[in-house]
Write a protein that holds these residues in place. Structure first.
Motif, PDB file in Angstrom:
ATOM      1  N   ASP A 130       0.847  -1.184   0.000  1.00 47.14           N
ATOM      2  CA  ASP A 130       0.000   0.000   0.000  1.00 47.14           C
ATOM      3  C   ASP A 130       0.889   1.244   0.000  1.00 47.14           C
ATOM      4  OD1 ASP A 130      -1.769   2.026   0.480  1.00 47.14           O
ATOM      5  OD2 ASP A 130      -2.860   0.983   2.063  1.00 47.14           O
ATOM      6  N   GLU A 189      -2.811  -5.091  10.265  1.00 48.76           N
ATOM      7  CA  GLU A 189      -2.189  -5.508   9.009  1.00 48.76           C
ATOM      8  C   GLU A 189      -0.681  -5.346   9.077  1.00 48.76           C
ATOM      9  OE1 GLU A 189      -3.792  -4.012   5.309  1.00 48.76           O
ATOM     10  OE2 GLU A 189      -5.645  -3.424   6.333  1.00 48.76           O
ATOM     11  N   VAL A 233      -0.484   5.009  13.156  1.00 48.69           N
ATOM     12  CA  VAL A 233      -1.547   5.290  12.192  1.00 48.69           C
ATOM     13  C   VAL A 233      -2.485   6.301  12.834  1.00 48.69           C
ATOM     14  CG1 VAL A 233      -3.426   4.344  10.808  1.00 48.69           C
ATOM     15  CG2 VAL A 233      -1.410   2.935  11.268  1.00 48.69           C
ATOM     16  N   TYR A 237      -6.345  -0.598  10.596  1.00 50.64           N
ATOM     17  CA  TYR A 237      -5.135  -0.726   9.785  1.00 50.64           C
ATOM     18  C   TYR A 237      -3.971  -1.373  10.528  1.00 50.64           C
ATOM     19  CZ  TYR A 237      -6.977   2.294   6.053  1.00 50.64           C
ATOM     20  OH  TYR A 237      -7.702   2.808   5.016  1.00 50.64           O
ATOM     21  N   ASN A 286      -4.105   8.913   8.711  1.00 53.88           N
ATOM     22  CA  ASN A 286      -5.506   8.504   8.588  1.00 53.88           C
ATOM     23  C   ASN A 286      -6.328   9.360   9.533  1.00 53.88           C
ATOM     24  OD1 ASN A 286      -7.457   6.497   7.477  1.00 53.88           O
ATOM     25  ND2 ASN A 286      -7.760   6.053   9.647  1.00 53.88           N
ATOM     26  N   SER A 293      -8.424   4.038  12.158  1.00 61.28           N
ATOM     27  CA  SER A 293      -7.000   3.705  12.265  1.00 61.28           C
ATOM     28  C   SER A 293      -6.776   2.330  12.885  1.00 61.28           C
ATOM     29  CB  SER A 293      -6.281   4.783  13.085  1.00 61.28           C
ATOM     30  OG  SER A 293      -6.360   6.031  12.436  1.00 61.28           O
ATOM     31  N   ARG A 303       1.284   5.785   8.776  1.00 59.58           N
ATOM     32  CA  ARG A 303       0.191   6.063   7.842  1.00 59.58           C
ATOM     33  C   ARG A 303      -0.676   7.183   8.401  1.00 59.58           C
ATOM     34  NH1 ARG A 303      -3.116   2.367   4.304  1.00 59.58           N
ATOM     35  NH2 ARG A 303      -4.810   3.684   3.547  1.00 59.58           N
ATOM     36  N   TYR A 316       0.482  -6.648   2.875  1.00 59.13           N
ATOM     37  CA  TYR A 316      -0.606  -5.676   2.995  1.00 59.13           C
ATOM     38  C   TYR A 316      -0.612  -4.866   1.700  1.00 59.13           C
ATOM     39  CZ  TYR A 316       3.147  -2.375   4.010  1.00 59.13           C
ATOM     40  OH  TYR A 316       4.290  -1.618   3.932  1.00 59.13           O
ATOM     41  N   THR A 356     -12.261   4.650   7.026  1.00 63.74           N
ATOM     42  CA  THR A 356     -11.786   3.492   7.789  1.00 63.74           C
ATOM     43  C   THR A 356     -11.031   3.955   9.027  1.00 63.74           C
ATOM     44  OG1 THR A 356     -11.580   2.203   5.759  1.00 63.74           O
ATOM     45  CG2 THR A 356     -10.399   1.388   7.691  1.00 63.74           C
ATOM     46  N   SER A 405      -3.225  -2.031  -0.807  1.00 60.21           N
ATOM     47  CA  SER A 405      -4.289  -1.040  -0.668  1.00 60.21           C
ATOM     48  C   SER A 405      -5.620  -1.654  -1.055  1.00 60.21           C
ATOM     49  CB  SER A 405      -3.994   0.166  -1.556  1.00 60.21           C
ATOM     50  OG  SER A 405      -4.111  -0.189  -2.926  1.00 60.21           O
TER      51      SER A 405
END
Length: 948
Positions: A46, A424, A244, A421, A65, A418, A63, A435, A416, A437
């Motif tokens: 991703d 993963e 995240v 995620y 988010n 955090s 990430r 993982y 979505t 996207s």
């Protein structure tokens, strides 16, 4: 916290193992072919995830988010767990996890927990950790709107990584806590697991290293031994930091580099052994019994080398396995809907296992202890696939279901959370799970799904089922030991399964759900509550509708409905028929559709509708994607107006219920006996609070149950409906007017009947003596009448939180006498305003009186002095932080609005939370403690059986 893989949770379960529920998705797959794809290409990662590695070997995943706003999920992952322990370290991987909360360089003793609670992070509910066989993971959800707090969160992660103090005094205090956690896990499941694990795991290292460890080691190890484990395995080349959330990615990367680059490289690191579970040619058969095992469970486990997904072909193969599991799960579920089901529950599924293995596992819970009938039934379904394969229509539905689930995830990609995620990336670091996207996966699925043919899915059964590397585990009540088949007989059942089978017939129905569409009625009154963006509609037929459109989720609409009445309106002679009325009605399906046919009809649709009849009310719960909303309305209308009788399915259901209840009577577990005692005692021995018994089911009359159901749903005009989610009022209005406006209605309104079931007044003490293990459970209950108001609710919540904080400090951290302790109040306006305040914990039987006395000391202290200002501040911070997230959650709003209207309270009350929190003071908690910890006190204790 100790964590077991899914397979182990299933294996040690002493209760029913049910087939997986059938998802209800929908889409039309793309016509693109997979022939143009190069399936040898690697699975792309991703691109939204920033992955890096520091010079010292530490890996990080970052990430950005924004759901939820101003929040982040942080993880510290150590690729080391109990499997790496030496003989004299058994249990220390998990013990080390505990010690990280008991003192680090920058957060001595319990300051870490105290600091985070002050910031609104709850210990246990938010701040937590777990230890598995191969990894240890620390979980830290934090706000990001405070720069200081956010940076401090990374300091906590760094301290966990290499700054744990492991103070000998704290180690000795924590021994009791870990031993209490171990005590909680004792019982029939643990005793049987200890017997079959060596065979199931072929005497591998995994069979000798359960994360909880041994009592001998936990009691006697020296702090130096724990430091040795920390030094060997908490090192940067085995660590990952995962972040995240709603933050600046570059800023977070800078913080991680700044803090975690300080961890020195370990010179000459100890090799990190990758343990395997050796294959075996024979079939391992283990039959175990226990006096506290309530039912007979048979498991056939076909182990095989783990399938690692690396390239696009592996991804395609994973999709095939998903289709296989869905179709076989649906077939086995259908077996429970016969008039004489062959088992209480069954399950067949391919999934990951442990170590280097995957497994195809078939499980059956025997009815009346009939091992042969139960396991043959499940294995016959496996064999039916082997002999005849699945049908084209089954595969089409499985594809629809699979695609719709992925399609929904795709549509929610910008909504979505955090927390969804982080796991993963944990799996990627610990087990090299890929993982990618959701955008890529959705596009890939559209391209390859049509190209997956029936014959290639059918051939998977030959890959899954084989005679080597096979294990059979039978768990049964001790009293049935003499009746159990031998190992040789069990192998015969397995090897001879599949004789005399015929092909599966996929019976479907294509009729409309509603043969004659209703004549609707319009909205005649509308009211807007602007502060909370809620609209109230009144229809001409009397139906009331409460609407809250949101943008929290793209593909979610939640709904419910309720009306007062319930089983309270029926005499006790009809009680069993009334309490099972909605269950038996739903089992019949609806309209022309049986339950099985309805499930098939709804394949490819993201919709669920469930009617219920409770004690004081009846109603509907459900959800739908916006595209399937009309189907949801049709189901609502159909459940109201055309319930369907299916005597065969009901007969099978009641037969299974009788068998299950009889098992509980024949071999009552200590927990079940205690729970029943609590319920009967708090229900003041009312007939409607007695445990369900087999002969109670004989009092159910199907026709009477359906009649009661029809009566409860006869007057739609007495119902209030609630809709929360992604819809526009003008789009919803025609559906509301057509289907809800078309419900039969009258001017009659009903109310529930007050059955006058109250907890007994005065003081009461009951001790239950059950169980072989030296463990006790304690429940202390206060109850009484209340004045119903928002202030009462807030003061009760505050009292629960400040007491729980103190109980954790005293009973867990100071005394080392418990693993966990709960203190909370439940309160309701109906049938009369009442509260019930419960305190519960598990402990050693030897400590029951001491810990109850300590609890009473804390309660008396609250009565005399009130709560500490610091603890009140923690409650307020936690409540505010929780509400911030809840206000952006559809499920919260649905439950909140339903409660407010049910109770006749102000719908906008949630906006005034600050005013209520400001009223929580030292003096208010003192007053609340004196008011609610009153003279109505019930003490309930579960103790082990007295030895003769």
């Amino acid at each position: 916290m100790v964590r077991f893989p899914l397979f182990l949770s299933l294996l040690v379960s002493a209760t029913f193992v049910w087939a997986q529920p059938v998802p209800k998705p929908k889409t039309s797959a793309s016509k693109a072919s997979s022939s143009a794809l190069n399936l040898n290409l690697p699975i792309p990662v991703d691109p939204a995830v920033k992955v890096g590695k520091l010079p010292n070997g530490l890996t990080y995943y970052i990430r950005k988010n924004v759901e939820p706003k101003n929040r982040a999920e942080l993880r510290l992952v150590i690729r080391a767990g109990s499997v790496l322990e030496t003989d004299n370290q058994q249990g220390l991987a998990h013990f080390m996890e505990h010690m990280e909360f008991n003192g680090t360089k920058n957060f001595p003793k319990n300051e870490l927990v105290n600091f985070l609670q002050t910031a609104g992070v709850r210990f246990g509910a938010d701040l937590n950790a777990y230890t598995g066989f191969d990894e240890t993971v620390y979980q830290l959800p934090v706000p990001t709107d405070s720069v200081k707090l956010f940076r401090e969160a990374f300091q906590i992660l760094e301290d966990w990584a290499h700054n744990a103090t492991i103070d000998p005094t704290e180690v000795d205090k924590e021994r009791g806590v870990v031993l209490e956690e171990r005590r909680l896990g004792r019982g029939a499941g643990q005793r049987m697991r200890d017997q079959y694990f060596p065979a199931l795991l072929n005497n591998s290292q995994y069979s000798k290293r359960l994360p909880i460890g041994t009592e001998q080691v936990l009691t006697t190890f020296r702090p130096e031994t724990l430091r040795e484990f920390y030094k060997d395995w908490y090192r940067p080349d085995l660590m990952a930091v995962i972040a995240v959330g709603d933050f600046d990615t570059k800023e977070v990367e800078g913080i991680i580099r700044e803090k975690f680059s300080r961890i020195p490289v370990v010179k000459n690191p100890k090799p990190r052994t990758e343990y395997e579970i050796p294959a075996h040619k024979d079939t391992k058969v283990v039959i175990v019994t226990d006096p506290e095992q309530p039912n007979t469970v048979i498991q056939v486990i076909y182990k095989r080398p783990e399938i690692k997904e690396k390239n696009l072909n592996d991804l395609r193969e994973g999709i095939k396995r998903g289709f296989f599991n869905t179709m076989l799960g649906n077939r086995i579920q259908e077996l429970t809907q016969r008039s004489d089901p062959p088992f209480l529950g069954g399950y067949s599924n391919y999934s990951d296992f442990l170590g280097n293995l995957d497994a195809f596992t078939s499980i059956a819970v025997a009815k009346e202890g009939n091992v042969e009938k139960a396991i043959r039934a499940v294995l016959d379904e496996n064999a039916r696939v082997k002999q005849f394969g699945f049908t084209a229509t089954e595969l089409a539905r499985a594809k629809q279901e699979f695609m719709t689930n992925v399609e929904q995830a795709y549509s929610e990609r910008n909504k979505t959370r955090s927390a969804n995620y982080v796991n993963e990336y944990v799996q990627n670091f610990t087990d090299k799970e890929p993982y990618t996207s959701i955008e890529f996966y959705y596009d890939f699925l559209k391209k390859v799904q049509d190209g997956i043919k029936l014959d290639e899915v059918n051939t998977l059964v030959d890959l899954f089922i084989h005679n080597d590397n096979r294990a059979v585990i039978v768990m049964a009540p001790e009293k049935d030991k003499a009746k159990l088949p031998t190992k040789e007989q069990i192998l015969t059942y397995i090897d001879e399964s599949g004789k005399g089978l015929t092909a599966y017939e996929d019976k479907t129905l294509s009729s409309p759900l509603i043969a004659k569409m209703p004549t609707g009625s319009p909205v005649v009154d509308a009211k807007k509550i602007n502060d909370i963006n809620v609209t109230e509609w009144k229809l001409k037929n009397g139906v009331r509708v409460i609407l809250k459109p949101t943008d929290f989720k793209n593909d979610q609409i939640l709904f419910s409905a309720n009306s007062l009445g319930g089983t309270s309106l029926y005499d006790f002679k009809d009680f069993q028929s009334a309490r099972f009325s909605s269950t038996l009605a739903a089992m019949g399906g609806t309209g022309e559709y049986s339950q099985i046919q309805l499930g098939k009809f709804l394949s490819g649709k993201q919709v669920s509708v469930y009617p219920y009849v409770g004690e004081l009310s009846e109603g509907i719960n459900g959800s739908a994607a916006p595209k399937d909303l009309e189907t949801a309305f049709q189901l609502i209308y159909s459940y109201f107006t055309q319930p369907r009788k299916d005597a065969d399915v009901v007969k099978g259901f009641l037969s299974n219920q009788r068998s299950g209840l009889q098992n509980q009577i024949n071999t009552p577990t200590p927990a079940k006996v205690f729970q029943d005692t609590v319920a009967v005692t708090l229900g003041n021995n009312n007939p409607r609070r007695q445990p369900l018994k087999p002969d109670d089911l004989d009092k159910i009359d199907l026709d009477r149950a359906l009649k009661i159901y029809e009566e409860r749903f006869a007057n739609g005009g007495d119902f209030t409906f609630f809709f929360v989610g992604n819809f526009k009022e003008e789009q919803l209005k025609p559906l509301v007017e057509k289907y809800l406006g078309g419900l039969p209605a009258s001017d009659k309104t009903e109310k529930f009947k007050d059955l006058e079931i109250r907890a007994p007044k005065g003081q009461l003490s009951k001790t239950v003596y059950r169980g072989l293990d030296p463990k006790a459970s304690v429940q202390l209950v206060y109850s009484g009448d209340i004045t119903w108001s928002p202030e009462t609710a807030t003061q009760l919540d505050a009292l629960g939180e400040v007491l729980e904080i103190k109980l954790l400090e005293k009973l867990r951290e100071e005394e080392g006498g418990v693993y966990g302790v709960g203190a909370s109040a439940a309160y309701a306006k109906y049938p009369v305003p009442r509260y019930t305040f419960r305190i519960n914990f598990g402990c050693s039987p030897d400590n029951v009186e001491k810990l109850i006395a300590k609890t009473q000391e804390l309660i008396n202290d609250l009565k005399q002095k009130g709560a500490l200002p610091a603890d009140i501040a923690k409650f307020k911070a936690e409540t505010r932080r929780e509400t911030e997230v809840q206000l952006k959650d559809n499920q919260f709003w649905l439950g909140y609005l339903q409660n407010q209207y049910y109770n006749g309270d102000a719908p906008d009350e949630v906006l005034h939370e600050k005013e209520q929190l400001d009223k929580v003071t030292v003096e208010s908690t003192k007053a609340a403690a004196n008011q609610y910890f009153g003279s109505n006190y019930i003490r309930l204790v579960l103790m082990p059986e007295k030895k003769q």
